[in-house]
Enzyme design. Structure first.
Site, short mmCIF file in Angstrom:
data_model
loop_
_atom_site.label_atom_id
_atom_site.label_comp_id
_atom_site.label_asym_id
_atom_site.label_seq_id
_atom_site.Cartn_x
_atom_site.Cartn_y
_atom_site.Cartn_z
N ALA A 56 0.83 -1.49 -0.04
CA ALA A 56 0.36 0.12 -0.23
C ALA A 56 0.19 0.97 0.49
O ALA A 56 0.21 2.29 -1.49
CB ALA A 56 -0.84 0.33 1.17
N GLU A 114 10.31 3.30 5.76
CA GLU A 114 10.19 1.81 5.63
C GLU A 114 11.08 1.43 6.53
O GLU A 114 12.56 1.73 6.35
CB GLU A 114 10.71 1.45 4.16
CG GLU A 114 10.77 -0.24 3.81
CD GLU A 114 9.88 -0.96 4.47
OE1 GLU A 114 9.88 -2.74 5.22
OE2 GLU A 114 8.74 -0.83 3.99
N TRP A 140 10.76 -9.52 9.59
CA TRP A 140 10.50 -8.96 10.71
C TRP A 140 11.37 -10.14 11.50
O TRP A 140 10.19 -11.20 11.59
CB TRP A 140 9.16 -8.34 11.57
CG TRP A 140 8.94 -7.31 10.57
CD1 TRP A 140 8.23 -6.62 9.64
CD2 TRP A 140 9.69 -5.50 11.03
NE1 TRP A 140 8.38 -5.24 8.85
CE2 TRP A 140 9.22 -4.72 10.99
CE3 TRP A 140 10.48 -4.78 12.41
CZ2 TRP A 140 9.25 -3.37 10.17
CZ3 TRP A 140 10.12 -4.53 12.53
CH2 TRP A 140 10.26 -3.57 11.69
N TRP A 174 -0.53 -16.15 5.12
CA TRP A 174 0.03 -15.00 5.38
C TRP A 174 -0.81 -13.59 4.74
O TRP A 174 -0.11 -12.88 3.70
CB TRP A 174 1.54 -14.68 4.62
CG TRP A 174 2.76 -15.85 5.15
CD1 TRP A 174 3.00 -15.61 6.56
CD2 TRP A 174 2.76 -17.35 4.81
NE1 TRP A 174 3.95 -16.92 6.65
CE2 TRP A 174 3.98 -17.87 6.10
CE3 TRP A 174 2.24 -18.04 3.06
CZ2 TRP A 174 4.32 -19.44 5.72
CZ3 TRP A 174 3.22 -19.10 3.53
CH2 TRP A 174 3.66 -19.82 4.53
N HIS A 175 -2.12 -13.90 5.13
CA HIS A 175 -2.92 -13.28 4.94
C HIS A 175 -3.63 -12.17 5.54
O HIS A 175 -4.77 -12.00 5.69
CB HIS A 175 -3.90 -13.72 3.44
CG HIS A 175 -3.59 -14.34 2.78
ND1 HIS A 175 -4.17 -15.83 1.67
CD2 HIS A 175 -1.82 -14.41 1.77
CE1 HIS A 175 -3.46 -15.35 0.64
NE2 HIS A 175 -2.73 -15.55 0.87
N ALA A 190 -3.90 -3.80 4.29
CA ALA A 190 -4.78 -5.00 4.60
C ALA A 190 -5.89 -4.83 5.67
O ALA A 190 -6.94 -5.79 6.25
CB ALA A 190 -4.33 -6.28 4.54
N THR A 208 -4.16 -11.87 -0.84
CA THR A 208 -4.75 -10.04 -0.05
C THR A 208 -3.93 -9.23 -1.47
O THR A 208 -4.31 -7.49 -1.20
CB THR A 208 -4.32 -10.08 1.43
OG1 THR A 208 -2.93 -11.07 1.76
CG2 THR A 208 -5.50 -10.52 1.97
N ASN A 209 -2.97 -9.46 -2.16
CA ASN A 209 -1.98 -8.61 -2.48
C ASN A 209 -2.36 -7.23 -3.33
O ASN A 209 -2.29 -6.14 -3.39
CB ASN A 209 -0.56 -8.58 -3.12
CG ASN A 209 0.36 -8.25 -3.58
OD1 ASN A 209 0.50 -7.11 -2.14
ND2 ASN A 209 1.10 -7.66 -4.36
#
Length: 579
Positions: free
Chosen positions: A18, A38, A68, A500-501, A535, A546-547
């Protein structure tokens, strides 16, 4: 708080899927100063690492350079907390994911609008799906875009390797129809998977939206390897952020508006540390309450997923030099009580790893497309260096468990009826255990070790099945699980993980709805000059990866923000010159 040079109209926290979109679209107006922050490394044009450009993402995904390192999540209540690979690199998830370009279904967005997010119906969002894409296969279709920054393509069945053809034929025999375009045909069926890739290389949002031309804009500053430590709030308005660079330098950036785009796990944590969230929980941590919005961190959703492997005979193996491995996928309906149409998803990969061992194993991802279970993100401490606690609660709703069990049974039937299948124990559950993740790191040692293990799998069927039972499945086999419903349910509970969504933790909704966090343009309720755009806003997970929906969401909100500024300028102009 800082010098005039440190002031921006918009400070964007998070350079992911985003954030890159917002930075591009907002900075197109030369009168708008934009800062993009970032925590991970930058990947400017001409210096994008080869592992990010690679069509095959798995060694990248299970490394430790671009994620992370201490973010963990608990998949099911009472289960162990495990590393949750959330991106820390410019481009965010779009720089490390499998490049799936899946929109979801019209009903997903009509539900968003009906749940308190007006302006987010399918007809409202379709123009922004079209705006973001350059669909190289369906450019002339009114359902697709032809000149957007993100190229989207498919590998047609006539160009598939034998593995994909055999799997697709088996899905057809199971009753699934063939679809040409998953993003414009909305029933159940199997199809060539769409992905954001061109000329055999990934196209992340960093590549698509932060190109050389965009980076030359004097009104755009990119702060990479810079971590936001504090969202500065005065009264009930966001004023800016305090951030720290990798070299330890402290930055104070003033903002006309702060946009939090750090993802569905980090964004709610940033809000809570600033005093925006459930008042009682914040007070218990000694955080001064700015806005009592108990929905912050709630409504967490992810697609519950399982993975399986099929040992491949030599004729079904694809050369390691051919990098794109995920080509074939399917939507289907679980047909269990309480289920919904197209509530399951199935994708396949011609290899389970970059190495000789992985190339002997076909990989299948199975997940529930329409989960009812909800989890939560909460703070473990008030300090910014303390990772949030993430409880996915993937199978909290019994309907999700029943659908995953039904999905396993259907997958076993499909693979079992395919030309890939040779012996019951050659198809087995596979988990991304620490041992498997360690083997996924690219190194000479792993190449040698996996080469040896791969050769051993080829020696004989009994030896192969013994090695799989000892080192992968722990002795469990699908035949025994399928014969015992309670054992199968136990396996699903033990093995399920998020795909990972993560989404939904700052969901859009009406101000009066105490579970909602923002309005339909991402503005945080009860706090001025602050938005969330990622998201986190999704009221419910789309029937999709979700991307692409996240990129669409950012495109749509950026468009609304620019329209707001134009309207404000017109109003001020009319006041200055009324006649």
């Amino acid at each position: 708080m800082g010098t005039p040079r440190d002031r921006f109209d918009y400070v964007i926290v998070g350079g992911g899927s985003a954030g890159c979109v917002l930075a591009n679209r907002l900075s197109r107006d030369p009168g708008i100063r934009v800062a993009l922050i970032e925590g991970g490394v930058d990947t400017p044009p001409g210096a994008v690492p080869a592992e990010i450009l690679d069509s095959y993402p798995m060694p990248l995904f299970f490394g430790d350079r671009y994620i992370w390192p201490s973010l963990q999540a608990r998949a099911v209540a009472g289960g162990p907390a495990k590393l949750y690979e959330q991106a820390r690199v410019i481009g965010g998830g779009s720089s490390i994911n499998v490049q799936a370009a899946n929109r979801g279904l019209p009903r997903d967005y009509d539900e968003w609008a009906a749940s308190g997010a007006p302006g987010w119906s399918w007809q409202d969002v379709l123009p922004f799906f079209r705006k973001l894409e350059r669909d190289v296969d369906f450019a002339s279709s009114p359902m697709h875009g032809s000149d957007g920054p993100v190229p989207i393509r498919r590998i047609p069945p006539q160009a598939w390797p034998p593995f994909c053809t055999a799997f697709a034929q088996a899905m057809g025999r199971s009753g699934l129809s063939a679809l040409d375009d998953q993003n414009a045909e909305f029933g159940d069926g199997w199809f060539p998977a769409a992905f954001s890739n061109v000329d055999g290389k990934r196209v992340s949002t960093a590549i698509a939206y932060l190109d050389a031309h965009t980076r030359k804009r004097t009104n755009l500053r990119i702060f990479a390897e810079t971590t936001v430590k504090e969202l500065v709030v005065s009264g009930r308005e966001a004023r800016g952020v305090i951030a720290v660079r990798a070299d330890g330098a402290r930055l104070a950036l003033e903002a006309g508006e702060v946009i939090v785009s750090a993802g569905a796990l980090q964004s709610p944590a940033i809000l809570m540390r600033a005093g925006i969230g459930d008042a009682a929980a914040l007070q218990a941590l000694g955080i001064e309450v700015v806005a009592d919005r108990p929905g912050v961190g709630r409504n967490l959703q992810d697609h519950p997923a399982l993975t399986f492997c099929q040992f491949l005979a030599p004729e079904y193996r694809m050369p390691l030099s051919r990098r794109r491995s995920s080509m074939t996928a399917a939507r289907f309906s679980s047909e269990v009580p309480g289920g919904e149409a197209s509530d399951m998803y199935l994708s396949s990969s011609t290899r389970a790893g970059w190495h000789a061992l992985g190339n002997r194993l076909g990989l299948f991802f199975l997940w529930c497309n329409r989960p009812f279970s909800r989890g939560q993100v909460s703070l473990a401490g008030a300090q910014p260096d303390v990772p949030p606690m993430v409880e996915l609660n993937l199978l909290d709703d019994e309907r999700d468990l029943r659908r995953m069990v039904a999905g396993v049974r259907r997958l076993v039937r499909i693979v079992g009826a395919s030309a890939l299948y040779q012996h019951p124990d050659d198809f087995f559950p596979a988990m991304f255990s620490p041992r498997v993740k360690a083997l996924s790191r690219v190194s000479r040692g792993n190449a040698l070790l996996t080469g040896l293990l791969g050769a051993l799998l080829d020696v004989s069927g009994p030896l192969r099945r013994s090695l799989i039972a000892r080192f992968v499945t722990g002795g469990a086999n699908l035949a025994s699980l399928l014969a015992d419903e309670s054992a199968l349910e136990g396996f699903v509970r033990q093995s399920v993980f998020g795909v990972w969504h993560a989404s939904g933790t700052c969901r859009m909704g009406a101000h009066a709805d105490r579970s909602a966090v923002t309005d339909a343009t991402g503005r945080v309720h009860d706090v001025g000059r602050l938005r969330v755009v990622d998201a986190s806003l999704m009221p419910r997970l789309p029937t999709a990866n979700t991307n692409i929906p996240t990129i669409m969401l950012a495109e749509k909100i950026a468009d609304a923000m620019l329209a707001e500024r134009r309207a404000t300028r017109r109003a001020l102009s009319e006041v200055a010159d009324p006649g």
